[in-house]
Enzyme design. Structure first.
Site, PDB file in Angstrom:
ATOM      1  N   TRP A 102      -4.169  -5.838  11.965  1.00  0.00           N
ATOM      2  CA  TRP A 102      -3.612  -6.404  10.880  1.00  0.00           C
ATOM      3  C   TRP A 102      -4.285  -7.766  10.474  1.00  0.00           C
ATOM      4  O   TRP A 102      -4.574  -7.834   8.982  1.00  0.00           O
ATOM      5  CB  TRP A 102      -2.235  -6.765  11.023  1.00  0.00           C
ATOM      6  CG  TRP A 102      -1.313  -5.549  10.851  1.00  0.00           C
ATOM      7  CD1 TRP A 102      -0.492  -4.917  11.945  1.00  0.00           C
ATOM      8  CD2 TRP A 102      -1.150  -4.474   9.894  1.00  0.00           C
ATOM      9  NE1 TRP A 102      -0.039  -3.663  11.706  1.00  0.00           N
ATOM     10  CE2 TRP A 102      -0.472  -3.439  10.363  1.00  0.00           C
ATOM     11  CE3 TRP A 102      -1.773  -4.364   8.671  1.00  0.00           C
ATOM     12  CZ2 TRP A 102      -0.004  -2.374   9.729  1.00  0.00           C
ATOM     13  CZ3 TRP A 102      -1.439  -3.440   7.895  1.00  0.00           C
ATOM     14  CH2 TRP A 102      -0.734  -2.127   8.453  1.00  0.00           C
ATOM     15  N   ASP A 173       1.156 -14.203   9.097  1.00  0.00           N
ATOM     16  CA  ASP A 173       1.745 -12.878   8.614  1.00  0.00           C
ATOM     17  C   ASP A 173       2.675 -12.764   9.775  1.00  0.00           C
ATOM     18  O   ASP A 173       2.426 -12.263  10.908  1.00  0.00           O
ATOM     19  CB  ASP A 173       0.586 -12.056   8.803  1.00  0.00           C
ATOM     20  CG  ASP A 173       1.141 -10.647   8.556  1.00  0.00           C
ATOM     21  OD1 ASP A 173       2.293 -10.344   8.488  1.00  0.00           O
ATOM     22  OD2 ASP A 173       0.196  -9.764   8.627  1.00  0.00           O
ATOM     23  N   LYS A 197      10.784  -4.546   9.264  1.00  0.00           N
ATOM     24  CA  LYS A 197      11.076  -4.668  10.730  1.00  0.00           C
ATOM     25  C   LYS A 197      12.293  -5.572  11.166  1.00  0.00           C
ATOM     26  O   LYS A 197      13.121  -4.843  11.795  1.00  0.00           O
ATOM     27  CB  LYS A 197       9.671  -5.331  11.238  1.00  0.00           C
ATOM     28  CG  LYS A 197       8.583  -4.178  11.095  1.00  0.00           C
ATOM     29  CD  LYS A 197       7.292  -4.863  11.004  1.00  0.00           C
ATOM     30  CE  LYS A 197       5.910  -4.352  10.462  1.00  0.00           C
ATOM     31  NZ  LYS A 197       5.895  -3.112  10.815  1.00  0.00           N
TER      32      LYS A 197
HETATM   33  N1  PMP Z   1       1.166  -7.237   8.807  1.00  0.00           N
HETATM   34  C1  PMP Z   1       1.730  -6.701  10.023  1.00  0.00           C
HETATM   35  C2  PMP Z   1       1.773  -7.889  11.162  1.00  0.00           C
HETATM   36  C3  PMP Z   1       2.271  -5.681   9.989  1.00  0.00           C
HETATM   37  O1  PMP Z   1       2.821  -5.164  11.329  1.00  0.00           O
HETATM   38  C4  PMP Z   1       2.337  -4.559   8.789  1.00  0.00           C
HETATM   39  C5  PMP Z   1       2.946  -3.486   8.829  1.00  0.00           C
HETATM   40  N2  PMP Z   1       3.266  -2.833   9.933  1.00  0.00           N
HETATM   41  C6  PMP Z   1       1.494  -5.165   7.674  1.00  0.00           C
HETATM   42  C7  PMP Z   1       0.955  -6.545   7.711  1.00  0.00           C
HETATM   43  C8  PMP Z   1       1.531  -4.354   6.375  1.00  0.00           C
HETATM   44  O2  PMP Z   1       2.845  -4.533   5.927  1.00  0.00           O
HETATM   45  P1  PMP Z   1       3.282  -3.597   4.460  1.00  0.00           P
HETATM   46  O3  PMP Z   1       3.290  -2.364   4.950  1.00  0.00           O
HETATM   47  O4  PMP Z   1       4.562  -4.375   4.238  1.00  0.00           O
HETATM   48  O5  PMP Z   1       2.095  -3.793   3.412  1.00  0.00           O
END
Ligand code: PMP
Length: 361
Positions: A102, A173, A197
């Site tokens: 991520w 994040d 989550k």
């Molecule tokens: N950052 C992290 C740490 C994540 O776990 C996720 C989704 N699994 C995201 C960003 C992306 O999130 P979204 O699908 O809400 O754009």
């Protein structure tokens, strides 16, 4: 009806009490004669739901008054762009910690908007299995902010400390760790998280931002991507994700009833310890992450014989233990054990793992 234990990384399990309350209020919210989904976001009913959710979140996290809480759409992925669009303008530069899948995505997006320094990269042999040590990176003199991912959802790697960036705003994040334990919000310039989550349903994104960081967007930033637009309008510049906001509010009340984040933290720590202990006690299961950096929320593990993966998932599914398949980039299994996963779910998984090893190990 049989509810399963859902170990999905997101969208993830929600507290059953919250779902039942939503079910009870589905057709007629508090005598309004309508569902929350059908209400005007500017009407007094929804305004009361929205305000109460923010008050509860502020209380749960101890958010100081000089921070705005924004209820947005677009997921954490939109924040990968909105953060540089709004924060990088001061110097045109920012530092990013590269610790997993991520943060890699956040870096790729930020590079569209300015000069990005990867101040530390924990990838080794194509894998991410630890966070850097607290003194393992420095902050660039010209960095407008430092971005990191406290919990890498895919690799199950977590920072066991908050990076010290001095006067440079720290941006986090927190998609897969927010609300899992108490947090000193004042250490951060900005915190963001997709809801799906630990907060509520997908479609809502929460941004907690110190107010002095709002108001200096790059030229050409669209209104919808400017934090000032949403801060000035109380997240009602356009139609917000009203139902997600409402469900998040119920999750916040549920957390308060569980003893707040301190109470949740105790339960989460115990759940994670049970699972890691079971993995470590066996030579059949393995987790590759450095012990100090093991995530409380996402626990990846492999089987000694990968040809048994499909059988493991099949039998687990039959036992009511669902969505345990690991991310394709890591392989094996991943058990996501967010706030809404009851301890009994972890107990059931551990019991199943022991029994599966006995039969197939
Ligand atoms: N950052 C992290 C740490 C994540 O776990 C996720 C989704 N699994 C995201 C960003 C992306 O999130 P979204 O699908 O809400 O754009």
């Amino acid at each position: 009806m049989a509810r399963v234990y859902n170990f999905s990384a997101g969208p993830a399990a929600l507290p059953e009490e919250v779902l039942r309350q939503a079910q009870g209020e589905m057709l007629d919210w508090h005598g309004s004669g309508m569902s929350v989904m059908e209400m005007s976001h500017r009407g007094k009913e929804f305004m009361s739901i929205a305000t109460e959710a923010e008050v509860d979140l502020r209380e749960l996290m101890g958010i100081p008054d000089n921070y705005k809480v924004l209820f947005l759409q677009g997921g954490a992925s939109s924040q990968f762009a909105m953060i540089p669009m709004n924060l990088i303008g001061r110097t045109g530069e920012a530092d990013y910690l590269r610790t997993g899948s991520w943060s890699k995505k956040a870096i790729a997006e930020a590079r569209r908007f300015g000069e990005i320094t990867v101040s530390v990269d924990s990838e080794q042999d194509g894998k991410f299995t630890s966070a850097p040590s607290a003194d393992g990176f420095s902050v660039s003199a010209e960095a407008a902010y430092v971005h990191y991912t406290p919990n890498e959802t895919i690799e199950g790697v977590e920072f066991p400390y908050i990076p010290d960036t001095g006067e440079v705003p720290l941006v986090a994040d927190m998609s897969s760790t927010i609300l899992s334990r108490p947090l000193d919000v004042s250490r951060y310039g900005l915190i963001y998280a997709g809801a799906q989550k630990n907060i509520g349903p997908a479609g809502l994104t929460i941004v907690i931002v110190r107010d002095d960081l709002i108001g200096g967007p790059l030229d050409g930033t669209p209104a919808m991507f400017n934090y000032a637009t949403h801060a000035d309008a109380g997240s009602m510049y356009n139609t917000p994700p009203t139902y997600g906001w409402y469900l998040a509010g119920m999750v916040f009340k549920w957390l308060k009833a569980k003893g707040g984040l301190a109470g949740m933290s105790e339960i989460n720590q115990r759940k994670a310890a049970k699972l890691y202990d079971a993995i470590d006690a066996s030579s059949f299961y393995a987790n590759p992450v450095a012990t100090a950096c093991r995530s409380w929320m996402n626990v990846p593990f492999t089987l000694a014989d990968a040809s048994l993966d499909a059988e493991f998932l099949r039998q687990a599914g039959e036992a009511g233990l669902k969505t345990l398949k690991g991310h394709r980039s890591v392989g094996g299994m991943r058990a996501s054990i967010y706030n809404a996963m009851p301890e009994s779910g972890v107990d059931a998984l551990v019991e199943f793992m022991i029994e599966f090893e006995r039969k197939h190990g």
